[in-house]
Design a protein around this motif. Structure first.
Motif, PDB file in Angstrom:
ATOM      1  N   UNK A 121       0.815  -1.068   0.010  1.00  0.00           N
ATOM      2  CA  UNK A 121      -0.005   0.210   0.015  1.00  0.00           C
ATOM      3  C   UNK A 121       0.925   1.166   0.021  1.00  0.00           C
ATOM      4  N   UNK A 122       1.964   1.345   0.970  1.00  0.00           N
ATOM      5  CA  UNK A 122       2.620   2.555   1.045  1.00  0.00           C
ATOM      6  C   UNK A 122       3.558   2.647  -0.309  1.00  0.00           C
ATOM      7  N   UNK A 123       3.820   1.559  -1.019  1.00  0.00           N
ATOM      8  CA  UNK A 123       4.712   1.936  -2.263  1.00  0.00           C
ATOM      9  C   UNK A 123       3.697   2.236  -3.300  1.00  0.00           C
ATOM     10  N   UNK A 125       0.599   3.392  -3.216  1.00  0.00           N
ATOM     11  CA  UNK A 125      -0.331   4.685  -2.829  1.00  0.00           C
ATOM     12  C   UNK A 125       0.237   5.585  -2.099  1.00  0.00           C
ATOM     13  N   UNK A 126       0.417   5.354  -0.826  1.00  0.00           N
ATOM     14  CA  UNK A 126       0.768   6.462   0.247  1.00  0.00           C
ATOM     15  C   UNK A 126       2.301   7.215  -0.191  1.00  0.00           C
ATOM     16  N   UNK A 127       3.166   6.451  -0.590  1.00  0.00           N
ATOM     17  CA  UNK A 127       4.626   7.138  -0.969  1.00  0.00           C
ATOM     18  C   UNK A 127       4.968   7.394  -2.462  1.00  0.00           C
ATOM     19  N   UNK A 128       3.942   7.054  -3.217  1.00  0.00           N
ATOM     20  CA  UNK A 128       4.132   7.398  -4.578  1.00  0.00           C
ATOM     21  C   UNK A 128       3.956   8.767  -5.009  1.00  0.00           C
ATOM     22  N   UNK A 129       4.435   9.043  -6.016  1.00  0.00           N
ATOM     23  CA  UNK A 129       4.312  10.514  -6.634  1.00  0.00           C
ATOM     24  C   UNK A 129       3.191  10.575  -7.629  1.00  0.00           C
ATOM     25  N   UNK A 130       2.484   9.512  -7.601  1.00  0.00           N
ATOM     26  CA  UNK A 130       1.232   9.357  -8.479  1.00  0.00           C
ATOM     27  C   UNK A 130      -0.207   9.792  -7.598  1.00  0.00           C
ATOM     28  N   UNK A 131      -1.184  10.134  -8.495  1.00  0.00           N
ATOM     29  CA  UNK A 131      -2.382  10.408  -8.133  1.00  0.00           C
ATOM     30  C   UNK A 131      -2.902   8.954  -8.197  1.00  0.00           C
ATOM     31  N   UNK A 175      -5.944  -4.692   5.377  1.00  0.00           N
ATOM     32  CA  UNK A 175      -6.215  -3.516   6.347  1.00  0.00           C
ATOM     33  C   UNK A 175      -5.094  -2.745   6.317  1.00  0.00           C
ATOM     34  N   UNK A 176      -5.640  -1.145   6.167  1.00  0.00           N
ATOM     35  CA  UNK A 176      -4.819  -0.284   6.050  1.00  0.00           C
ATOM     36  C   UNK A 176      -5.053   0.911   7.190  1.00  0.00           C
ATOM     37  N   UNK A 177      -3.901   1.196   8.019  1.00  0.00           N
ATOM     38  CA  UNK A 177      -3.832   1.867   9.250  1.00  0.00           C
ATOM     39  C   UNK A 177      -4.339   3.265   8.661  1.00  0.00           C
TER      40      UNK A 177
END
Length: 235
Positions: A121-123, A125-131, A175-177
């Protein structure tokens, strides 16, 4: 404590668990459960415990934002009262890390709709430079099944838009915190530069509806459309 009721070896752990309960009386509710029958199976699925995991001790906390879970860090086949007591103390002192369910990262993720799991998820979604437009779905959800071909078509249409990812995640297995989902499908947009404040998708659940909505929300898609318009003008 989740254990196999049919296993005499695991059932024998109940005595040690009862001693731990007596030593910590008044601090927390102790209970035991199987993983394969009726409400026990539903509870195990909810907590993220499978037959291959047992025996497993899990501390379940009903928090304001939902349910937090913490897994006992020691061997649940030979635990001591002192280890259980220390586990509870660490929880009370907020020293424990939450347990979050996750499937394994897929070996291949080349389809237009990217597959997100807890572990990536982080890779993605959360930490990426993409929408990122992310659908939270359940395999048994009828509305999710109806949406699937439209969502696939959307992703195929927009696969050449650099900086925009169309993705999905099975919320029953991952699950995503910090992300709460109350129904299926839930679609959230994670814009570049503001990943901690996703926007709930509230447009029409049709291909053109998604595109219209993304025109106002995704800088990557807006840039793509502007480039397409300039190319047409040049012709």
């Amino acid at each position: 404590m989740f254990r196999d009721e049919e296993s005499s070896e695991q059932k024998a752990l109940d005595g040690a668990f009862e001693k731990a309960a007596l030593a910590n009386k008044g601090k927390i509710l102790f209970s035991v459960s199987g993983v394969s029958k009726g409400i026990q199976q539903r509870l195990a699925e909810f907590v993220g415990v499978t037959e291959k995991d047992i025996p497993r001790i899990v501390l379940i906390e009903f928090a304001a934002a939902g349910v937090d879970k913490f897994v006992f860090p020691h061997d649940a086949k030979s635990f001591t009262v002192e280890q259980v007591t220390s586990f509870i103390q660490d929880w009370q002192n907020k020293k424990l890390s939450k347990f979050l369910k996750s499937e394994d990262i897929p070996a291949s993720n080349d389809a237009p709709v990217k597959v997100v799991v807890g572990k990536n998820f982080n890779e993605i979604v959360r930490d990426s430079e993409d929408d990122v437009l992310l659908e939270f779905y359940a395999p048994w959800c009828g509305h999710c099944k109806s949406l699937a071909p439209k969502y696939d078509e959307l992703a195929a249409d927009l696969k050449d838009v650099k900086g925009l990812v169309i993705a999905k995640i099975d919320s029953t297995a991952n699950e995503i915190d910090g992300v709460t989902v109350n129904g299926f499908p839930t679609i959230k947009f994670f814009p570049k530069g503001s990943k901690r404040a996703p926007v709930d998708y509230d447009g029409e659940r049709e291909v053109e509806g998604f595109k219209t909505w993304l025109k106002t929300q995704s800088s990557a898609y807006k840039s793509f459309l502007e480039q397409q318009g300039s190319a047409k003008d040049d012709l």
